[in-house]
Design an enzyme around this catalytic site. Structure first.
Site, short mmCIF file in Angstrom:
data_model
loop_
_atom_site.label_atom_id
_atom_site.label_comp_id
_atom_site.label_asym_id
_atom_site.label_seq_id
_atom_site.Cartn_x
_atom_site.Cartn_y
_atom_site.Cartn_z
N CYS A 111 0.82 -1.22 0.00
CA CYS A 111 0.00 0.00 0.00
C CYS A 111 0.85 1.27 0.00
O CYS A 111 0.32 2.37 -0.12
CB CYS A 111 -0.92 -0.01 1.21
SG CYS A 111 -1.77 -1.57 1.38
N HIS A 250 -2.91 7.16 1.90
CA HIS A 250 -3.46 5.84 1.55
C HIS A 250 -4.81 5.70 2.25
O HIS A 250 -4.93 5.99 3.45
CB HIS A 250 -2.49 4.75 1.99
CG HIS A 250 -3.07 3.37 1.89
ND1 HIS A 250 -3.78 2.91 0.81
CD2 HIS A 250 -3.03 2.33 2.77
CE1 HIS A 250 -4.16 1.66 1.02
NE2 HIS A 250 -3.72 1.29 2.20
N ASN A 280 -10.42 0.11 0.28
CA ASN A 280 -8.97 0.16 0.29
C ASN A 280 -8.46 -0.50 -0.99
O ASN A 280 -8.52 -1.71 -1.14
CB ASN A 280 -8.45 -0.59 1.53
CG ASN A 280 -6.95 -0.64 1.60
OD1 ASN A 280 -6.26 -0.42 0.59
ND2 ASN A 280 -6.43 -0.93 2.77
O1 LIG Z 1 -12.47 -3.79 14.30
C1 LIG Z 1 -12.20 -2.85 13.57
O2 LIG Z 1 -12.52 -1.66 13.79
C2 LIG Z 1 -11.39 -3.14 12.32
C3 LIG Z 1 -9.93 -3.32 12.74
C4 LIG Z 1 -9.09 -3.70 11.55
N1 LIG Z 1 -9.25 -2.73 10.47
C5 LIG Z 1 -8.16 -2.40 9.72
C6 LIG Z 1 -6.89 -2.77 10.12
C7 LIG Z 1 -5.81 -2.39 9.34
C8 LIG Z 1 -6.03 -1.68 8.20
C9 LIG Z 1 -4.91 -1.28 7.35
C10 LIG Z 1 -4.71 -1.92 6.13
C11 LIG Z 1 -3.65 -1.55 5.33
C12 LIG Z 1 -3.42 -2.26 4.03
O3 LIG Z 1 -3.79 -1.38 3.01
C13 LIG Z 1 -2.79 -0.51 5.70
C14 LIG Z 1 -2.99 0.13 6.92
C15 LIG Z 1 -4.05 -0.27 7.74
CL1 LIG Z 1 -4.30 0.51 9.26
C16 LIG Z 1 -7.32 -1.32 7.85
N2 LIG Z 1 -8.36 -1.69 8.62
C17 LIG Z 1 -10.62 -2.41 10.07
C18 LIG Z 1 -11.49 -2.05 11.27
#
Ligand SMILES: O=C(O)C1CCN(c2ccc(-c3cc(CO)ccc3Cl)cn2)CC1
Length: 325
Positions: A111, A250, A280
């Site tokens: 990313c 991002h 994403n």
């Molecule tokens: O329980 C909750 O709230 C959930 C917890 C987990 N979540 C996440 C976790 C990690 C990412 C993420 C992914 C990338 C890769 O592009 C880079 C950077 C990040 Cl921080 C996005 N979402 C969604 C909500």
């Protein structure tokens, strides 16, 4: 020798999948997804591969600039979901857009890929050897996601975006700050390939290696590391925070952008967002967002505004690059 951004473009596959569409086969809800991620929908390919999305984004860029692919000196394409190991997806795009004189290659920094690709392109261009370069970010995340895993299936989408860099007397490159930490490579993996050959005693299983993510771990790493790279790139450019017109980050999670905004003390109003409509899209997220900003006249090419691009994700990788548009 300097560089300038002279055109932007993007392409999102026409098939839109809403949170409610996902809730029909996953134990999730529109309310949960929207509240925890900021996502309402995502574009999902109906068969177009990464090169197809990237080529359509590239054609949009060329059309806006009024030039043909034959004028392009290089194509650098950031992706973690290439069409194949070989040829590079960039070379397939070359054939599709007729960039007959270009040299083309892919960059994989997950990313952070577009930020790393934009940095690479800037330094190629500032050598004075090239006049026009396409910098693209493109993903078909839908092919590496486990569509039975609600923790990741709701997060990602497909898409492609990019920009045209041209030589310029006035240099628009301001500063950069790039990092990776391979010791945490397991935090986000996808599509690992096992060694297979007749000389191996134990048979390797053929199971598809879907995207796996330590969401909590990555979230915490980003909150710690991304404010530092934002501040470091501003310092490297001899700038003040107020000099930054927009943070083009991002699009991983809206709560994350809120937390980063607070930590760096840059108002959330300066963080452009489109995650609600795209999800994403990994290396495509920054160029698609930039293209949306230009198309909606949120920013104008040639305005002289300073944009801070910042990416973060698998690798682990993270980094920022500041460019005057
Ligand atoms: O329980 C909750 O709230 C959930 C917890 C987990 N979540 C996440 C976790 C990690 C990412 C993420 C992914 C990338 C890769 O592009 C880079 C950077 C990040 Cl921080 C996005 N979402 C969604 C909500």
């Amino acid at each position: 020798m300097g560089i300038k951004i002279t055109a932007t473009g993007h392409y999102l596959p026409p098939q839109v999948v809403s949170n409610d569409d996902l809730a029909k086969f996953l134990d999730t809800s529109d309310e949960w997804i929207k509240k925890r991620t900021g996502i309402s929908q995502r574009h999902i390919s109906a068969g177009e591969n990464t090169s197809d999305l990237a080529a359509k984004a590239a054609e949009n860029i060329l059309r806006k600039r009024g030039i043909s692919g034959e004028e392009i000196d290089f194509i650098i394409l950031a992706t973690m979901t290439p069409d194949a190991s070989s040829p590079s997806t960039a070379c397939i795009v070359q054939e599709k857009i007729g960039a007959t004189k270009a040299f083309c290659f892919d960059i994989n920094a997950a990313c952070s890929g577009f930020v790393f690709a934009l940095s690479t392109a800037c330094h190629f261009m500032r050598s004075g050897m090239y006049k026009k370069g396409l910098v693209l970010g493109a993903e078909t995340m839908s092919k590496v996601i486990n569509w039975e895993d609600r923790s990741t299936a709701v997060l990602f989408g497909d898409g492609a975006g990019g920009l045209l860099l041209e030589e310029s007397d006035v240099d628009s490159f301001v500063a950069e700050d790039l990092h990776s930490d391979g010791s945490r490579f397991m935090a986000l993996t996808a599509d690992e390939k096992k060694v297979q050959n007749p000389f191996l005693s134990n048979e390797q299983n053929e199971d598809k290696q879907y995207l796996k993510m330590d969401g909590r771990g990555i979230f915490d790493f980003v909150i710690r590391s991304v404010p530092k790279t934002i501040n470091q790139s501003i310092e490297n450019g001899g700038l003040e925070k107020d000099d930054i017109s927009w943070v083009v980050a991002h699009q991983a999670n809206i709560r994350l952008l809120e937390a980063i905004s607070k930590k760096v003390k840059i108002p959330l109003s300066k963080f452009a967002t489109n995650i609600e409509s795209t999800g994403n899209t990994s290396a495509a997220s920054i160029p698609v967002l930039l293209s949306h900003m230009v198309d909606s006249k949120q920013i104008d090419i040639g305005s002289g505004e300073k944009l801070l691009f910042t990416g973060f994700g698998g690798g682990l990788t993270w980094g920022s690059i500041i460019i005057t548009i």
